[in-house]
Design a protein around this motif. Structure first.
Motif, short mmCIF file in Angstrom:
data_model
loop_
_atom_site.label_atom_id
_atom_site.label_comp_id
_atom_site.label_asym_id
_atom_site.label_seq_id
_atom_site.Cartn_x
_atom_site.Cartn_y
_atom_site.Cartn_z
N MET A 56 3.22 10.14 -1.11
CA MET A 56 2.77 9.99 -2.47
C MET A 56 2.35 8.55 -2.74
O MET A 56 1.39 8.32 -3.47
CB MET A 56 3.88 10.42 -3.42
N ILE A 57 3.06 7.62 -2.14
CA ILE A 57 2.71 6.21 -2.32
C ILE A 57 1.36 5.92 -1.70
O ILE A 57 0.51 5.26 -2.31
CB ILE A 57 3.80 5.30 -1.72
N ILE A 58 1.14 6.45 -0.50
CA ILE A 58 -0.13 6.21 0.20
C ILE A 58 -1.28 6.84 -0.58
O ILE A 58 -2.34 6.22 -0.74
CB ILE A 58 -0.05 6.75 1.63
N LEU A 116 0.90 7.82 -9.48
CA LEU A 116 1.44 8.39 -8.25
C LEU A 116 2.19 7.36 -7.43
O LEU A 116 3.24 7.66 -6.86
CB LEU A 116 0.30 8.98 -7.40
N ALA A 117 1.67 6.14 -7.38
CA ALA A 117 2.35 5.09 -6.62
C ALA A 117 3.71 4.77 -7.24
O ALA A 117 4.71 4.62 -6.52
CB ALA A 117 1.47 3.84 -6.55
N VAL A 118 3.77 4.68 -8.54
CA VAL A 118 5.04 4.37 -9.22
C VAL A 118 6.05 5.51 -9.02
O VAL A 118 7.22 5.26 -8.71
CB VAL A 118 4.81 4.10 -10.72
N VAL A 119 5.61 6.74 -9.17
CA VAL A 119 6.51 7.88 -8.97
C VAL A 119 6.98 7.93 -7.52
O VAL A 119 8.16 8.20 -7.24
CB VAL A 119 5.82 9.20 -9.38
N GLY A 120 6.09 7.65 -6.58
CA GLY A 120 6.47 7.62 -5.17
C GLY A 120 7.51 6.57 -4.88
O GLY A 120 8.46 6.80 -4.13
N VAL A 121 7.36 5.39 -5.47
CA VAL A 121 8.34 4.32 -5.27
C VAL A 121 9.68 4.71 -5.88
O VAL A 121 10.74 4.47 -5.29
CB VAL A 121 7.82 2.99 -5.87
N ILE A 122 9.67 5.35 -7.05
CA ILE A 122 10.92 5.80 -7.68
C ILE A 122 11.62 6.83 -6.80
O ILE A 122 12.83 6.74 -6.57
CB ILE A 122 10.65 6.36 -9.09
N PHE A 123 10.86 7.81 -6.26
CA PHE A 123 11.46 8.80 -5.36
C PHE A 123 12.00 8.14 -4.10
O PHE A 123 13.05 8.52 -3.59
CB PHE A 123 10.45 9.88 -4.98
N TRP A 124 11.29 7.15 -3.59
CA TRP A 124 11.72 6.45 -2.38
C TRP A 124 13.04 5.72 -2.62
O TRP A 124 13.97 5.80 -1.82
CB TRP A 124 10.63 5.49 -1.95
#
Length: 51
Positions: A1-3, A27-35
């Motif tokens: 999702m980050i990519i 999408l990048a912010v949500v991906g970082v939160i999930f990570w």
């Protein structure tokens, strides 16, 4: 999702399409939160790992 978020941000900047830039940033912010949540060991949505 980050990519995917970073790719959309780059396409949005190069093509000067604001909506792609906005969606990519989200999408990048949500991906970082999930990570971060996954790295701390918290289950997200009932799952221990997001692939």
């Amino acid at each position: 999702m980050i990519i995917l978020g970073v790719i959309l941000i780059l396409i949005g900047i190069l093509a000067k399409i604001g909506i792609l830039y906005t969606i990519g940033a989200i999408l990048a912010v949500v991906g970082v939160i999930f990570w971060i949540l996954g790295a701390t060991g918290n289950a997200i949505g009932g799952r221990n790992h997001w692939y």
